[in-house]
Design a protein around this motif. Structure first.
Motif, PDB file in Angstrom:
ATOM      1  N   ALA A 131      -4.241  -4.589  -2.135  1.00 13.39           N
ATOM      2  CA  ALA A 131      -4.147  -3.807  -2.407  1.00 13.39           C
ATOM      3  C   ALA A 131      -4.917  -3.114  -3.556  1.00 13.39           C
ATOM      4  O   ALA A 131      -5.611  -1.967  -3.948  1.00 13.39           O
ATOM      5  CB  ALA A 131      -2.676  -3.525  -2.891  1.00 13.39           C
ATOM      6  N   TRP A 132      -6.000  -4.094  -5.021  1.00  7.23           N
ATOM      7  CA  TRP A 132      -6.616  -3.730  -5.586  1.00  7.23           C
ATOM      8  C   TRP A 132      -7.778  -4.190  -5.194  1.00  7.23           C
ATOM      9  O   TRP A 132      -8.819  -2.652  -4.988  1.00  7.23           O
ATOM     10  CB  TRP A 132      -6.720  -4.789  -6.101  1.00  7.23           C
ATOM     11  N   LEU A 133      -8.252  -4.370  -3.918  1.00 13.22           N
ATOM     12  CA  LEU A 133      -9.655  -4.275  -3.586  1.00 13.22           C
ATOM     13  C   LEU A 133      -9.345  -2.462  -2.013  1.00 13.22           C
ATOM     14  O   LEU A 133     -11.040  -2.113  -2.207  1.00 13.22           O
ATOM     15  CB  LEU A 133      -9.258  -5.677  -2.544  1.00 13.22           C
ATOM     16  N   CYS A 134      -8.868  -2.125  -1.895  1.00 15.88           N
ATOM     17  CA  CYS A 134      -8.437  -0.719  -1.394  1.00 15.88           C
ATOM     18  C   CYS A 134      -7.776  -0.007  -2.245  1.00 15.88           C
ATOM     19  O   CYS A 134      -7.988   1.269  -1.691  1.00 15.88           O
ATOM     20  CB  CYS A 134      -6.625  -0.795  -0.194  1.00 15.88           C
ATOM     21  N   SER A 135      -7.957   0.135  -3.461  1.00 18.04           N
ATOM     22  CA  SER A 135      -7.974   0.883  -4.272  1.00 18.04           C
ATOM     23  C   SER A 135      -9.308   1.469  -4.936  1.00 18.04           C
ATOM     24  O   SER A 135     -10.466   0.339  -5.400  1.00 18.04           O
ATOM     25  CB  SER A 135      -7.116   1.008  -5.476  1.00 18.04           C
ATOM     26  N   ALA A 136      -9.526   2.288  -5.414  1.00 17.85           N
ATOM     27  CA  ALA A 136     -10.529   3.139  -6.904  1.00 17.85           C
ATOM     28  C   ALA A 136     -10.920   2.029  -7.526  1.00 17.85           C
ATOM     29  O   ALA A 136     -12.014   2.238  -7.879  1.00 17.85           O
ATOM     30  CB  ALA A 136     -10.571   3.761  -6.693  1.00 17.85           C
ATOM     31  N   ARG A 137      -9.768   1.264  -8.114  1.00 17.85           N
ATOM     32  CA  ARG A 137     -10.533   0.566  -9.161  1.00 17.85           C
ATOM     33  C   ARG A 137     -11.086  -0.946  -8.685  1.00 17.85           C
ATOM     34  O   ARG A 137     -11.411  -1.044  -9.722  1.00 17.85           O
ATOM     35  CB  ARG A 137      -8.654   0.165  -9.392  1.00 17.85           C
ATOM     36  N   LEU A 193       1.168  -1.444  -0.306  1.00 16.72           N
ATOM     37  CA  LEU A 193      -0.230   0.337  -0.143  1.00 16.72           C
ATOM     38  C   LEU A 193       1.160   1.726  -0.118  1.00 16.72           C
ATOM     39  O   LEU A 193       0.443   2.028  -0.521  1.00 16.72           O
ATOM     40  CB  LEU A 193      -0.894  -0.334   0.813  1.00 16.72           C
ATOM     41  N   ALA A 194       1.868   1.364   0.624  1.00 14.80           N
ATOM     42  CA  ALA A 194       3.161   2.448   0.798  1.00 14.80           C
ATOM     43  C   ALA A 194       2.979   3.000  -0.634  1.00 14.80           C
ATOM     44  O   ALA A 194       3.632   3.844  -0.866  1.00 14.80           O
ATOM     45  CB  ALA A 194       3.848   1.727   1.479  1.00 14.80           C
TER      46      ALA A 194
END
Length: 258
Positions: free
Chosen positions: A234-240, A31-32
């Motif tokens: 990371a994908w699940l935490c993103s706007a994507r 995430l960083a």
């Protein structure tokens, strides 16, 4: 603009629990690298600070917050500290967990089951209840619960752990449905075993036997790498990720039966 189309805040802040080592540290690192300012939460203050210093050396914005997530007051204090230093979280990753004692379910003590549920279920609930209201107010948020393939199929001699992860999957589905129109998406992942310290086995012979038993059930015949788990998170935490909520994402090397 609909809930799924709401834009993430200008400064992205993530909270990751159980972040001093293993999967949690890999998630914080990933995430960083995506530009998040990351609050690392863990009850092991020494290991947590070592992890934070290593990430800072790479240029990341990181805050180490020692906290026991079974203590709701402590979680509230940790959130206040993270928010003051970094800003309101746009992502929460509930990764902290314990395996509990191994043994037949019919011989297990209720106190041992409570100990596992206190961390794996109620700890995640404390964090969600603390963090999600601010996400709702800002109209955007991502919650990712790190469950386990054990929560889908059960693990012999690890009944409390498997049951706690099943509860976490169900909690994900319930909260995801409740938050569906708020801009806050709630999902979980169900990895098979990673070769991390959660097993607590230091004898090499015993560790090898445990590894062999675990890999028997994985069609790809290997452990999941912590970086692979972090990539999915990371994908699940993103706007994507914009139209998935209340879902369980498999990352088990083919082990999942459903």
């Amino acid at each position: 603009m609909t809930a799924g189309e709401r834009r993430e805040p200008g400064r992205r802040v993530a909270v990751v629990t159980g972040a001093a080592r293993g999967i949690g540290l890999a998630i914080g690192t990933r995430l960083a690298s995506d530009g998040f300012a990351v609050a690392l939460w863990d009850r092991d203050a020494g290991a947590l600070e070592d992890a934070a210093q290593a990430l800072r050396a790479s240029g990341a914005t990181v805050l180490a917050v020692p906290v026991d997530i079974t203590d709701r007051a402590g979680v509230n204090q940790a959130l206040a500290q993270a928010t003051q230093a970094l800003g309101a979280p746009a992502a929460l990753v509930n990764n902290a967990a314990i395996l509990g004692r191994s043994g037949p379910t019919i011989d297990a003590s209720v106190d041992e089951w409570k100990r596992v549920f206190d961390v794996n279920v109620f700890g995640a609930l404390h964090c969600a209840q603390a963090v999600v209201p601010a996400m709702v107010r800002q109209g955007y948020g991502r919650v990712v619960n790190v469950a386990s393939i054990a929560g889908k199929e059960g693990n012999p001699f690890a009944g409390a752990y498997a049951a706690s992860k099943a509860a976490l999957i169900s909690m994900t589905k319930s909260l995801g449905k409740e938050m569906a129109e708020t801009g806050v998406l709630v999902n979980c992942i169900t990895p098979s075993a990673a070769d991390t310290d959660i097993f607590g086995v230091h004898d090499e012979s015993q560790r090898a036997q445990l590894q062999a038993r675990l890999l028997e059930r994985v069609p790809m015949k290997r452990f999941v790498r912590v970086e692979e788990v972090a990539e999915m998170v990371a994908w699940l935490c993103s706007a994507r990720c914009s139209f998935s909520t209340g879902a369980a994402f498999d990352i088990s090397g083919g082990r999942a039966m459903y």
